[in-house]
Scaffold this active site. Structure first.
Site, PDB file in Angstrom:
ATOM      1  N   HIS A 187     -10.001   0.667   1.025  1.00  0.00           N
ATOM      2  CA  HIS A 187     -10.717  -0.199   1.881  1.00  0.00           C
ATOM      3  C   HIS A 187     -11.887  -0.437   2.598  1.00  0.00           C
ATOM      4  CE1 HIS A 187      -6.598   1.081   3.368  1.00  0.00           C
ATOM      5  NE2 HIS A 187      -6.265   0.001   4.610  1.00  0.00           N
ATOM      6  N   GLU A 200       0.772  -1.580  -0.329  1.00  0.00           N
ATOM      7  CA  GLU A 200       0.412   0.295   0.075  1.00  0.00           C
ATOM      8  C   GLU A 200       0.841   1.583   0.262  1.00  0.00           C
ATOM      9  OE1 GLU A 200      -2.398  -0.434   3.300  1.00  0.00           O
ATOM     10  OE2 GLU A 200      -3.747  -1.886   1.671  1.00  0.00           O
TER      11      GLU A 200
END
Length: 211
Positions: free
Chosen positions: A165, A132
């Site tokens: 997310h 990420e």
């Protein structure tokens, strides 16, 4: 590897790694084995993206003035504290203004998986933060800075990070993403935000499991 090629290769690889477990599950019906597959998949992804990073000699403008090694650890720890504070503040605002449920569905799901499949810790604490940060901070944020400026690039990258997310807490994850963007541009080292991200995941998961 050129910086432009690194950007394209990183984004394509991340997309494949992100979607692969879901696609495999559609055809193979993996059941509980999907979490082992996802862990292996994420570890391979982290290794591949790290390899692309080290193979790329050309660096983004943000990395022109990189801090020394010992400063990475120092800022990494400070960044973890700042990200945790940003999460708490954003969570409070989210709850107060938008009446959101304080608990993160994403975190709750991860905790449930870890309790049954402890190996999943490797995916959440090590592999996911590496991927990420290389994708949302170094690739997206770093690439957009010359076009949108640091603030615009940080907002775009952080909102994308929050959307990835996908648990309804857009403000919370955006705030965390902004802290990680600041750390990266402040030190010129992606390792700084990786350390903060790893620490944050480890502490949040550790505290939740301890309860």
């Amino acid at each position: 590897m050129s910086l432009k090629k690194n950007v394209v290769t990183t984004l394509i690889t991340y997309l494949i790694i992100y979607l692969l477990p879901t696609v495999l599950n559609l055809f193979l019906h993996l059941g509980g084995h999907i979490y082992l597959i996802q862990t292996i998949d994420y570890i391979i992804g982290a290794i591949l993206l790290s390899y692309y990073y080290w193979r790329t000699k050309e660096r983004p403008l943000i990395e022109a003035k990189a801090d020394k090694g010992y400063q990475i650890l120092w800022w990494g720890v400070l960044g973890f504290i700042a990200a945790l504070a940003a999460q708490i503040l954003a969570n409070y605002i989210d709850t107060f203004l938008f009446h959101s449920v304080p608990n993160s569905v994403n975190t709750t799901t991860i905790l449930t998986i870890i309790k049954s499949y402890p190996v999943y810790l490797l995916a959440t604490i090590i592999a996911a933060p590496i991927m990420e940060e290389l994708v949302f901070r170094r690739t997206i944020f770093g690439s957009l800075v010359p076009f949108t400026g640091k603030v615009g690039a940080a907002l775009i990258a952080s909102v994308m990070f929050a959307m990835a997310h996908n648990d309804g807490h857009l403000l919370v994850y955006t705030a965390i993403g902004l802290v990680f963007c600041y750390l990266y541009q402040k030190t010129g080292r992606i390792q700084t935000s990786i350390i903060s991200h790893m620490l944050m995941n480890a502490v949040v998961i550790g505290i939740s499991l301890w309860r």
